[in-house]
Design a protein around this motif. Sequence first.
Motif, PDB file in Angstrom:
ATOM      1  N   ASP A   1       0.457 -52.431 -17.642  1.00 27.24           N
ATOM      2  CA  ASP A   1       1.786 -51.953 -18.750  1.00 27.24           C
ATOM      3  C   ASP A   1       1.700 -52.107 -19.958  1.00 27.24           C
ATOM      4  O   ASP A   1       1.229 -53.097 -20.296  1.00 27.24           O
ATOM      5  CB  ASP A   1       3.063 -52.182 -17.845  1.00 27.24           C
ATOM      6  CG  ASP A   1       4.312 -51.952 -18.582  1.00 27.24           C
ATOM      7  OD1 ASP A   1       4.322 -50.508 -19.382  1.00 27.24           O
ATOM      8  OD2 ASP A   1       5.422 -52.274 -18.440  1.00 27.24           O
TER       9      ASP A   1
ATOM     10  N   LYS B   1       6.721 -50.019 -11.523  1.00 25.84           N
ATOM     11  CA  LYS B   1       6.324 -49.308 -13.285  1.00 25.84           C
ATOM     12  C   LYS B   1       6.180 -47.996 -12.599  1.00 25.84           C
ATOM     13  O   LYS B   1       6.482 -47.595 -13.608  1.00 25.84           O
ATOM     14  CB  LYS B   1       5.178 -50.054 -13.706  1.00 25.84           C
ATOM     15  CG  LYS B   1       4.665 -49.942 -14.130  1.00 25.84           C
ATOM     16  CD  LYS B   1       3.965 -48.798 -14.002  1.00 25.84           C
ATOM     17  CE  LYS B   1       3.479 -48.737 -16.097  1.00 25.84           C
ATOM     18  NZ  LYS B   1       2.148 -47.639 -16.239  1.00 25.84           N
TER      19      LYS B   1
ATOM     20  N   HIS C   1       9.522 -42.032 -17.949  1.00 25.29           N
ATOM     21  CA  HIS C   1       8.238 -41.558 -19.152  1.00 25.29           C
ATOM     22  C   HIS C   1       8.255 -39.590 -19.234  1.00 25.29           C
ATOM     23  O   HIS C   1       8.370 -38.849 -19.937  1.00 25.29           O
ATOM     24  CB  HIS C   1       7.199 -41.808 -18.971  1.00 25.29           C
ATOM     25  CG  HIS C   1       7.034 -43.081 -20.481  1.00 25.29           C
ATOM     26  ND1 HIS C   1       6.037 -43.825 -20.147  1.00 25.29           N
ATOM     27  CD2 HIS C   1       8.046 -43.105 -21.402  1.00 25.29           C
ATOM     28  CE1 HIS C   1       5.933 -44.323 -21.643  1.00 25.29           C
ATOM     29  NE2 HIS C   1       7.250 -43.679 -22.137  1.00 25.29           N
TER      30      HIS C   1
ATOM     31  N   LYS D   1       0.506 -36.206 -12.152  1.00 21.65           N
ATOM     32  CA  LYS D   1       1.413 -37.871 -12.128  1.00 21.65           C
ATOM     33  C   LYS D   1       3.227 -37.578 -11.583  1.00 21.65           C
ATOM     34  O   LYS D   1       3.544 -38.428 -11.361  1.00 21.65           O
ATOM     35  CB  LYS D   1       1.724 -38.241 -13.694  1.00 21.65           C
ATOM     36  CG  LYS D   1       0.708 -38.192 -14.628  1.00 21.65           C
ATOM     37  CD  LYS D   1       1.069 -37.922 -16.406  1.00 21.65           C
ATOM     38  CE  LYS D   1       0.086 -38.426 -17.221  1.00 21.65           C
ATOM     39  NZ  LYS D   1       0.429 -38.531 -18.439  1.00 21.65           N
TER      40      LYS D   1
ATOM     41  N   ARG E   1       4.987 -40.982  -9.261  1.00 22.04           N
ATOM     42  CA  ARG E   1       6.743 -41.011 -10.130  1.00 22.04           C
ATOM     43  C   ARG E   1       7.590 -40.478  -9.843  1.00 22.04           C
ATOM     44  O   ARG E   1       9.191 -41.113 -10.627  1.00 22.04           O
ATOM     45  CB  ARG E   1       5.661 -40.281 -11.682  1.00 22.04           C
ATOM     46  CG  ARG E   1       4.823 -40.949 -11.939  1.00 22.04           C
ATOM     47  CD  ARG E   1       4.660 -40.124 -13.642  1.00 22.04           C
ATOM     48  NE  ARG E   1       3.888 -40.857 -14.345  1.00 22.04           N
ATOM     49  CZ  ARG E   1       3.064 -41.093 -15.764  1.00 22.04           C
ATOM     50  NH1 ARG E   1       3.886 -41.105 -17.078  1.00 22.04           N
ATOM     51  NH2 ARG E   1       2.548 -41.982 -15.885  1.00 22.04           N
TER      52      ARG E   1
HETATM   53  C1  CS2 Z   1       2.966 -43.000 -19.604  1.00 26.05           C
HETATM   54  C2  CS2 Z   1       1.577 -43.618 -19.833  1.00 26.05           C
HETATM   55  O1  CS2 Z   1       1.153 -40.995 -21.102  1.00 26.05           O
HETATM   56  C3  CS2 Z   1       2.219 -41.063 -19.877  1.00 26.05           C
HETATM   57  O2  CS2 Z   1       2.248 -40.810 -18.645  1.00 26.05           O
HETATM   58  O3  CS2 Z   1       3.822 -42.798 -19.084  1.00 26.05           O
HETATM   59  O4  CS2 Z   1       0.267 -44.039 -20.207  1.00 26.05           O
HETATM   60  C4  CS2 Z   1       2.493 -45.319 -20.179  1.00 26.05           C
HETATM   61  O5  CS2 Z   1       2.760 -44.968 -21.599  1.00 26.05           O
HETATM   62  C5  CS2 Z   1       2.215 -46.540 -19.656  1.00 26.05           C
HETATM   63  O6  CS2 Z   1       1.299 -46.359 -17.852  1.00 26.05           O
HETATM   64  C6  CS2 Z   1       2.585 -47.996 -19.929  1.00 26.05           C
HETATM   65  O7  CS2 Z   1       1.972 -49.114 -19.599  1.00 26.05           O
END
Ligand code: CS2
Length: 438
Positions: free
Chosen positions: A214, A279, A287, A365, A369
């Motif tokens: 992370d 995470k 995110h 992703k 997620r």
């Molecule tokens: C972000 C990750 O770009 C993305 O999909 O969710 O790169 C995120 O910033 C990292 O996993 C943080 O550790």
Amino acid sequence: MRLSAQTPLPPAVRRPDYDRSAQAAGIVHIGIGAFHRAHQAVYTDRAMRAGDRDWGIIGVSLRSGDVAAQLNPQDGLYTVSARSAAGTDLRLIGAVQKILVAADDPQAVVDAIAAPTTHIVSFTVTEKAYLRRPDGALDLAAAVYPASLYRFVAAGLAARKAAGLPGLTLLSCDNLAGNGAVLRGLMRAYLAAYHPGLAAWFDGECTCPATMVDRIVPRATDADRATVEAELGVRDEGAVVTEAFSQWVIEDDFAGPRPRWDRVGAELVADVAPYETAKLRMLNGAHSALAYIGLGRGHEFVHQAIADPGIRPVIERLMRDEAAPTIPAAPGQDLATYAGALLDRFANPALHHRLAQIAMDGSQKIPQRWLATLAWHQERGNRCLSLEAAIAAWIAFLRSGNPIDDPLAGKLRDAAAGPYAIERLFGDGGLIASDWRP
Ligand code: CS2
């Protein structure tokens, strides 16, 4: 003037105090993007500063020559700028020795993996490079393409076995659920199909620890490189800009020696799952939701989207009420505190983290997620209003006519445009992976 081993630097810049030229390369890292340079390479540099030896990193780019062009003329050196409201911590990282481009010189990559000094091959290749089919199995046809990581690792392992050398630790540092077990299973499937004589040796000699990695690392811009140049007095084409926060949790299951990363901030544990699950579902889940909802509301950066009063409560609910209850926390792991810390990190005004960077590769992703959280609640008859809003925003994004950067881009656009979009994306036989299902 360009940064290199010869260029003088301002005294405030922290730098390697070990003899770089005397270090053997103990690590081959495949997928040497900004994330690796801001994360694992920093821990490895710190371990060598603390006295560990022979843990230089040979970086590998599978396709693009960009990182090689940035770092090789700089003797592998680059800076990491950790930015927060309090200011910038600038340090020079010496762990990376050189970059190989697999597409240009495949044999050099195989030789590096097969070198007697190599003990660890690590990976940040992003989700899609694992070449999984929607059911989670290895796409055996894609895995023989020239840029497949499996080809290089298998050829390197075959050379080690032939030379009577020990096996390796294969360390996945990608945001996959159960990344160690996933890599082991896929590598095993590749060997069974294409190198059957190596499979039993792999089982006995190699390990694939799980990791949780992370650190938020926005893609560096020309403006970032200009700022670093002003601070450094020389040009760093490989400059990395990141946040102050960094975390690395690693399953303690190495086939051979490793740097003492645990003395320099990493946590070596028996079970990574609670950290990794939290995470993926909280940070990465939030995110991706911020990306699609935020872009839909006209924002460009994460810190802008999280400041929008129409978005922040949706993200808080996603983390606290939807994701957190699904995670069996480790002793001492406080998910409410974690959610608060994540909101602060998202709000960091010193980072310009583009929502579009997070929005790419959604098909790869979203399963780990969002969908694992949704399934947990579905079994209990609960709604997930925030995740439902996030999925609606993703479909709106696919329909918006904006460029879609995703290995399934065309199929996603078609599925989202027509009727039954949810079914075509997430239903049985749909485009989105189903292997996350409990
Ligand atoms: C972000 C990750 O770009 C993305 O999909 O969710 O790169 C995120 O910033 C990292 O996993 C943080 O550790």
